[in-house]
Design a protein around this motif. Sequence first.
Motif: not given
Length: 187
Positions: A15-25, A27-36, A124-132
Amino acid sequence: MPKHGSRSVGYSKEEDRLLCQVYMNVYQNPITSSYQTADQFWDNVVEAFRNGKPKSSSERSKKSLQCRFQIIERATKKLHACIKRCENRHSNGVSNVNICNQAKEMLMDDPKFKSGWKFDHVWNIIKNCEKFEDGVTCARKVSDSCGFESTYSDSENPTTNFEIQMIFLVDHYLNDQLVDPLNDQLE
């Protein structure tokens, strides 16, 4: 679903892996991330989480997912800060594995993390995201929905991200406008 006020079953590594994967997807969506809005963002995370979870998993509320993610985020930011301190203490020649192990030991010195780093399964899912990363230049304390006090940088503000995207688009547009007339004059 548990009754109000009762605790649900703890989160599994899956569940943690899934949560981090969907969060990153989301969060990093270039189309909707800034407009929500934050609510829309978390609604998208919850929907993706529910669509991806195994049928046998517990039902998780939006608030539960937010709180779990904030726990992971807080620990990850703290580990990043410990890694930076370890890197700054050592000169070249120390392996990344040794630095990471030293950082995990350093993390346990903090009373809030005395049980240690518990999130290798999502690293490995979240280590390279500047947010973290803990390199917050302009930070403010905000009480989150779980009642924890967190530090957020202005760069996490959707308006700021929107402004950055707009600057990029305007810059790109101006470059296109400047390049085309020059090409026409050269021909």
